[in-house]
Write a protein that holds these residues in place. Structure first.
Motif, PDB file in Angstrom:
ATOM      1  N   LEU A 273       0.826  -1.208   0.000  1.00  0.00           N
ATOM      2  CA  LEU A 273       0.000   0.000   0.000  1.00  0.00           C
ATOM      3  C   LEU A 273       0.859   1.257   0.000  1.00  0.00           C
ATOM      4  CD1 LEU A 273      -2.908  -0.945   2.437  1.00  0.00           C
ATOM      5  CD2 LEU A 273      -2.990  -0.710  -0.041  1.00  0.00           C
ATOM      6  N   CYS A 274       1.963   1.236   0.723  1.00  0.00           N
ATOM      7  CA  CYS A 274       2.850   2.411   0.728  1.00  0.00           C
ATOM      8  C   CYS A 274       3.478   2.622  -0.641  1.00  0.00           C
ATOM      9  CB  CYS A 274       3.929   2.235   1.798  1.00  0.00           C
ATOM     10  SG  CYS A 274       3.332   2.387   3.494  1.00  0.00           S
ATOM     11  N   ALA A 275       3.947   1.536  -1.263  1.00  0.00           N
ATOM     12  CA  ALA A 275       4.537   1.670  -2.599  1.00  0.00           C
ATOM     13  C   ALA A 275       3.479   2.075  -3.629  1.00  0.00           C
ATOM     14  CB  ALA A 275       5.200   0.363  -3.006  1.00  0.00           C
ATOM     15  N   GLY A 276       2.280   1.495  -3.529  1.00  0.00           N
ATOM     16  CA  GLY A 276       1.206   1.859  -4.455  1.00  0.00           C
ATOM     17  C   GLY A 276       0.752   3.293  -4.278  1.00  0.00           C
ATOM     18  N   GLY A 277       0.642   3.728  -3.026  1.00  0.00           N
ATOM     19  CA  GLY A 277       0.280   5.122  -2.777  1.00  0.00           C
ATOM     20  C   GLY A 277       1.331   6.085  -3.313  1.00  0.00           C
ATOM     21  N   ALA A 278       2.606   5.721  -3.156  1.00  0.00           N
ATOM     22  CA  ALA A 278       3.676   6.568  -3.686  1.00  0.00           C
ATOM     23  C   ALA A 278       3.626   6.631  -5.210  1.00  0.00           C
ATOM     24  CB  ALA A 278       5.038   6.037  -3.219  1.00  0.00           C
ATOM     25  N   PHE A 279       3.311   5.500  -5.859  1.00  0.00           N
ATOM     26  CA  PHE A 279       3.223   5.505  -7.322  1.00  0.00           C
ATOM     27  C   PHE A 279       2.075   6.395  -7.804  1.00  0.00           C
ATOM     28  CE2 PHE A 279       1.200   3.721 -11.133  1.00  0.00           C
ATOM     29  CZ  PHE A 279       2.230   3.914 -12.043  1.00  0.00           C
ATOM     30  N   LEU A 280       0.907   6.255  -7.187  1.00  0.00           N
ATOM     31  CA  LEU A 280      -0.228   7.086  -7.592  1.00  0.00           C
ATOM     32  C   LEU A 280       0.043   8.560  -7.319  1.00  0.00           C
ATOM     33  CD1 LEU A 280      -3.243   4.911  -6.355  1.00  0.00           C
ATOM     34  CD2 LEU A 280      -2.418   5.225  -8.706  1.00  0.00           C
ATOM     35  N   GLY A 281       0.685   8.845  -6.182  1.00  0.00           N
ATOM     36  CA  GLY A 281       1.015  10.235  -5.871  1.00  0.00           C
ATOM     37  C   GLY A 281       1.990  10.826  -6.866  1.00  0.00           C
ATOM     38  N   SER A 282       3.008  10.051  -7.248  1.00  0.00           N
ATOM     39  CA  SER A 282       3.989  10.550  -8.217  1.00  0.00           C
ATOM     40  C   SER A 282       3.356  10.765  -9.594  1.00  0.00           C
ATOM     41  CB  SER A 282       5.170   9.576  -8.314  1.00  0.00           C
ATOM     42  OG  SER A 282       4.736   8.311  -8.816  1.00  0.00           O
ATOM     43  N   TRP A 283       2.442   9.867  -9.965  1.00  0.00           N
ATOM     44  CA  TRP A 283       1.779  10.015 -11.271  1.00  0.00           C
ATOM     45  C   TRP A 283       0.881  11.250 -11.295  1.00  0.00           C
ATOM     46  CZ3 TRP A 283       2.330   8.966 -16.022  1.00  0.00           C
ATOM     47  CH2 TRP A 283       1.260   8.956 -16.905  1.00  0.00           C
ATOM     48  N   CYS A 284       0.112  11.466 -10.222  1.00  0.00           N
ATOM     49  CA  CYS A 284      -0.742  12.660 -10.152  1.00  0.00           C
ATOM     50  C   CYS A 284       0.107  13.928 -10.117  1.00  0.00           C
ATOM     51  CB  CYS A 284      -1.634  12.587  -8.913  1.00  0.00           C
ATOM     52  SG  CYS A 284      -2.901  11.295  -8.977  1.00  0.00           S
ATOM     53  N   PHE A 285       1.222  13.872  -9.421  1.00  0.00           N
ATOM     54  CA  PHE A 285       2.122  15.029  -9.358  1.00  0.00           C
ATOM     55  C   PHE A 285       2.705  15.333 -10.732  1.00  0.00           C
ATOM     56  CE2 PHE A 285       6.386  16.823  -8.364  1.00  0.00           C
ATOM     57  CZ  PHE A 285       5.950  17.990  -7.753  1.00  0.00           C
ATOM     58  N   ALA A 286       3.078  14.283 -11.468  1.00  0.00           N
ATOM     59  CA  ALA A 286       3.607  14.468 -12.819  1.00  0.00           C
ATOM     60  C   ALA A 286       2.545  15.063 -13.747  1.00  0.00           C
ATOM     61  CB  ALA A 286       4.108  13.133 -13.368  1.00  0.00           C
ATOM     62  N   LEU A 287       1.311  14.583 -13.644  1.00  0.00           N
ATOM     63  CA  LEU A 287       0.235  15.152 -14.461  1.00  0.00           C
ATOM     64  C   LEU A 287      -0.004  16.621 -14.118  1.00  0.00           C
ATOM     65  CD1 LEU A 287      -2.395  12.242 -14.449  1.00  0.00           C
ATOM     66  CD2 LEU A 287      -0.826  12.894 -16.293  1.00  0.00           C
ATOM     67  N   LEU A 288       0.070  16.956 -12.838  1.00  0.00           N
ATOM     68  CA  LEU A 288      -0.123  18.344 -12.414  1.00  0.00           C
ATOM     69  C   LEU A 288       0.982  19.243 -12.968  1.00  0.00           C
ATOM     70  CD1 LEU A 288      -2.012  20.038 -10.569  1.00  0.00           C
ATOM     71  CD2 LEU A 288      -0.358  19.667  -8.733  1.00  0.00           C
ATOM     72  N   LEU A 289       2.218  18.773 -12.896  1.00  0.00           N
ATOM     73  CA  LEU A 289       3.329  19.550 -13.440  1.00  0.00           C
ATOM     74  C   LEU A 289       3.192  19.710 -14.951  1.00  0.00           C
ATOM     75  CD1 LEU A 289       6.406  18.089 -11.503  1.00  0.00           C
ATOM     76  CD2 LEU A 289       5.354  20.336 -11.201  1.00  0.00           C
ATOM     77  N   GLY A 290       2.809  18.635 -15.632  1.00  0.00           N
ATOM     78  CA  GLY A 290       2.645  18.721 -17.075  1.00  0.00           C
ATOM     79  C   GLY A 290       1.534  19.660 -17.486  1.00  0.00           C
ATOM     80  N   HIS A 291       0.491  19.755 -16.661  1.00  0.00           N
ATOM     81  CA  HIS A 291      -0.640  20.628 -17.006  1.00  0.00           C
ATOM     82  C   HIS A 291      -0.265  22.108 -16.878  1.00  0.00           C
ATOM     83  CE1 HIS A 291      -4.784  21.980 -17.364  1.00  0.00           C
ATOM     84  NE2 HIS A 291      -4.616  22.685 -16.252  1.00  0.00           N
ATOM     85  N   PHE A 292       0.436  22.457 -15.805  1.00  0.00           N
ATOM     86  CA  PHE A 292       0.763  23.865 -15.580  1.00  0.00           C
ATOM     87  C   PHE A 292       2.077  24.273 -16.243  1.00  0.00           C
ATOM     88  CE2 PHE A 292      -2.140  23.062 -12.027  1.00  0.00           C
ATOM     89  CZ  PHE A 292      -3.000  24.137 -12.171  1.00  0.00           C
ATOM     90  N   ASP A 293       2.946  23.301 -16.526  1.00  0.00           N
ATOM     91  CA  ASP A 293       4.208  23.578 -17.238  1.00  0.00           C
ATOM     92  C   ASP A 293       4.952  24.729 -16.562  1.00  0.00           C
ATOM     93  OD1 ASP A 293       6.129  23.121 -19.064  1.00  0.00           O
ATOM     94  OD2 ASP A 293       5.109  24.070 -20.754  1.00  0.00           O
ATOM     95  N   ILE A 294       5.304  24.504 -15.294  1.00  0.00           N
ATOM     96  CA  ILE A 294       5.850  25.580 -14.467  1.00  0.00           C
ATOM     97  C   ILE A 294       7.195  26.093 -14.977  1.00  0.00           C
ATOM     98  CG2 ILE A 294       6.599  26.146 -12.115  1.00  0.00           C
ATOM     99  CD1 ILE A 294       4.650  24.032 -11.115  1.00  0.00           C
ATOM    100  N   LEU A 295       8.067  25.185 -15.403  1.00  0.00           N
ATOM    101  CA  LEU A 295       9.425  25.574 -15.772  1.00  0.00           C
ATOM    102  C   LEU A 295       9.607  25.795 -17.273  1.00  0.00           C
ATOM    103  CD1 LEU A 295      11.446  23.162 -13.457  1.00  0.00           C
ATOM    104  CD2 LEU A 295      10.820  25.542 -13.045  1.00  0.00           C
ATOM    105  N   ALA A 296       8.530  26.027 -17.971  1.00  0.00           N
ATOM    106  CA  ALA A 296       8.640  26.213 -19.427  1.00  0.00           C
ATOM    107  C   ALA A 296       9.454  27.465 -19.753  1.00  0.00           C
ATOM    108  CB  ALA A 296       7.239  26.331 -20.027  1.00  0.00           C
ATOM    109  N   GLY A 297      10.459  27.300 -20.619  1.00  0.00           N
ATOM    110  CA  GLY A 297      11.273  28.420 -21.055  1.00  0.00           C
ATOM    111  C   GLY A 297      12.292  28.920 -20.057  1.00  0.00           C
TER     112      GLY A 297
END
Length: 207
Positions: free
Chosen positions: A65-89
């Motif tokens: 459960l800890c490893a699965g929760g970490a995977f889902l959290g990292s995936w959601c975090f990656a999607l959030l970063l990709g959506h806002f594109d904070i470091l673009a340019g």
């Protein structure tokens, strides 16, 4: 001092809750929220407390459960970063190209090593998302990151269970020796050193 006191209170609280049905899911939720709230520091001490008190089956559930929760959290975090594109340019193109090549060649291994070590995975995820890795490669990095965490949690659980087994074996052997010594008759004890007892009797008579 306050950090040590807070950790002690956290461990004390966890020791009273490890057998609750919701506790493994609580640890999985903390692993998920770590990428957004930085609460993952509480997972290792609570895991250690749980591994000393629960069965191997429940410890396996906690690790998964800890490893699965970490995977889902990292995936959601990656999607959030990709959506806002904070470091673009904001990254030098030459540096970005060089870093992209490194991630393409070593990103999967970096994810596994990062998961095996008690290091934050956020910088690796930010770099992977910012440098526009292919979705498959990004998913591979996140999967191996979670796999590394699972192996680390499993190694911790195995070490705790091995320590418990060694302590129980030693305590059992010590209790057996004490029981055997207690059950011996006084005559048997005296017969083990007859010359010593006779010498003591002769000395007493001469005195």
């Amino acid at each position: 001092m306050s950090g040590a006191y807070s950790r002690s209170r956290l461990v004390t609280w966890g020791a009273t809750k490890v057998r609750a049905s919701w506790f493994p899911w609580f640890l999985g939720s903390l692993s998920f929220l770590d990428y957004f709230c930085l609460v993952g520091f509480a997972v290792p001490p609570l895991q250690g407390v749980a591994f000393t008190a629960v069965s191997a089956r429940r410890a396996t559930l906690i690790c998964c459960l800890c490893a699965g929760g970490a995977f889902l959290g990292s995936w959601c975090f990656a999607l959030l970063l990709g959506h806002f594109d904070i470091l673009a340019g904001r990254i030098n193109p030459d540096h970005a190209q060089q870093a992209s090549e490194l991630l393409r060649n070593w990103g999967a291994l970096a994810g596994l090593v990062n998961g095996l070590c008690p290091m934050p995975g956020i910088p690796l995820i930010v770099a992977a998302v910012t440098l526009e890795l292919e979705r498959f490669r990004l998913l591979l990095v996140l999967t191996l990151l979670a796999l590394g965490r699972l192996l680390r949690y499993g190694a911790t659980a195995a070490a705790v269970f091995a320590s418990k087994a060694a302590i129980n074996t030693r305590a059992g052997a010590r209790a057996k020796v004490v029981t055997e010594n207690t059950n011996k008759m006084p005559e048997d004890r005296g017969q083990r050193h007859p010359k010593t007892r006779q010498g003591k009797i002769l000395e007493a008579r001469r005195a």
